[in-house]
Scaffold this motif. Structure first.
Motif, PDB file in Angstrom:
ATOM      1  N   ALA A  90     -54.077  86.303  45.342  1.00  0.00           N
ATOM      2  CA  ALA A  90     -54.498  86.661  43.975  1.00  0.00           C
ATOM      3  C   ALA A  90     -55.333  85.539  43.356  1.00  0.00           C
ATOM      4  CB  ALA A  90     -53.281  86.971  43.108  1.00  0.00           C
ATOM      5  N   ARG A  91     -54.970  84.303  43.641  1.00  0.00           N
ATOM      6  CA  ARG A  91     -55.736  83.158  43.121  1.00  0.00           C
ATOM      7  C   ARG A  91     -57.107  83.097  43.780  1.00  0.00           C
ATOM      8  NH1 ARG A  91     -55.855  77.358  44.130  1.00  0.00           N
ATOM      9  NH2 ARG A  91     -56.595  76.408  42.214  1.00  0.00           N
ATOM     10  N   VAL A  92     -57.162  83.292  45.098  1.00  0.00           N
ATOM     11  CA  VAL A  92     -58.448  83.301  45.814  1.00  0.00           C
ATOM     12  C   VAL A  92     -59.361  84.367  45.210  1.00  0.00           C
ATOM     13  CG1 VAL A  92     -59.570  83.756  48.025  1.00  0.00           C
ATOM     14  CG2 VAL A  92     -57.458  82.397  47.955  1.00  0.00           C
ATOM     15  N   ILE A  93     -58.819  85.563  44.998  1.00  0.00           N
ATOM     16  CA  ILE A  93     -59.620  86.677  44.473  1.00  0.00           C
ATOM     17  C   ILE A  93     -60.098  86.373  43.050  1.00  0.00           C
ATOM     18  CG2 ILE A  93     -59.522  89.094  43.759  1.00  0.00           C
ATOM     19  CD1 ILE A  93     -57.530  89.450  46.179  1.00  0.00           C
ATOM     20  N   ALA A  94     -59.222  85.847  42.206  1.00  0.00           N
ATOM     21  CA  ALA A  94     -59.616  85.531  40.823  1.00  0.00           C
ATOM     22  C   ALA A  94     -60.739  84.499  40.812  1.00  0.00           C
ATOM     23  CB  ALA A  94     -58.407  85.027  40.035  1.00  0.00           C
ATOM     24  N   ILE A  95     -60.613  83.483  41.637  1.00  0.00           N
ATOM     25  CA  ILE A  95     -61.665  82.460  41.703  1.00  0.00           C
ATOM     26  C   ILE A  95     -62.952  83.061  42.253  1.00  0.00           C
ATOM     27  CG2 ILE A  95     -62.351  80.330  42.887  1.00  0.00           C
ATOM     28  CD1 ILE A  95     -59.340  79.466  42.538  1.00  0.00           C
ATOM     29  N   ALA A  96     -62.858  83.851  43.304  1.00  0.00           N
ATOM     30  CA  ALA A  96     -64.050  84.486  43.878  1.00  0.00           C
ATOM     31  C   ALA A  96     -64.739  85.372  42.839  1.00  0.00           C
ATOM     32  CB  ALA A  96     -63.677  85.287  45.117  1.00  0.00           C
TER      33      ALA A  96
END
Length: 143
Positions: A6-12
């Protein structure tokens, strides 16, 4: 330990709308597909572990080495493309039998985000045409 998807996706997704620019990696300023992955890495994991040498637009048109996959293997756990889910970095072969030279980040079971020439950073459906091009998949490690 792997980074929270979820963090990877939010940053992306924070890179959405960044204009396309060869070899760049600056959110809201410009990036190419590798620059997007590098920028997400910096925010998720930390400083880049090694410098990326300059590359030409046609760098992956010939040659037997999977340069992107080899580089990713030095820093990220590899998984089978069939096991790739949201938050995973995927490498695409743009033509059959060519080396993998395009990078994206899966954002859902049927969506991904990437930097595409003339369009910049976009999120779009992971259609069958895109799905069949996935050659490698990697997990972002935790900081």
């Amino acid at each position: 330990m792997n980074a929270d998807p979820a963090r990877v996706i939010a940053i992306a997704r924070s890179w959405l709308g960044t204009p396309y620019h060869d070899q760049a990696s600056l959110r809201s300023v410009g990036c190419d597909c590798l620059g997007l992955a590098r920028g997400v890495w910096r925010e998720v994991v930390g400083p880049e572990p090694f410098p990326i040498p300059p590359y030409s637009r046609d760098w992956g048109e010939t040659g037997p080495r999977e340069v992107l996959a080899e580089g990713a293997r030095l820093m990220m756990p590899e998984i089978a493309p069939a096991d790739a889910g949201p938050g995973v970095l995927v490498l695409f072969r743009m033509t059959p039998r060519a080396i993998a030279k395009h990078v994206g980040i899966l954002t859902g079971p049927d969506t991904f985000l990437h930097a595409y020439e003339r369009l910049g950073v976009i999120e779009e459906p992971l259609t069958q045409a895109w799905r069949r091009r996935i050659a490698f998949a990697f997990l972002f490690p935790q900081r």
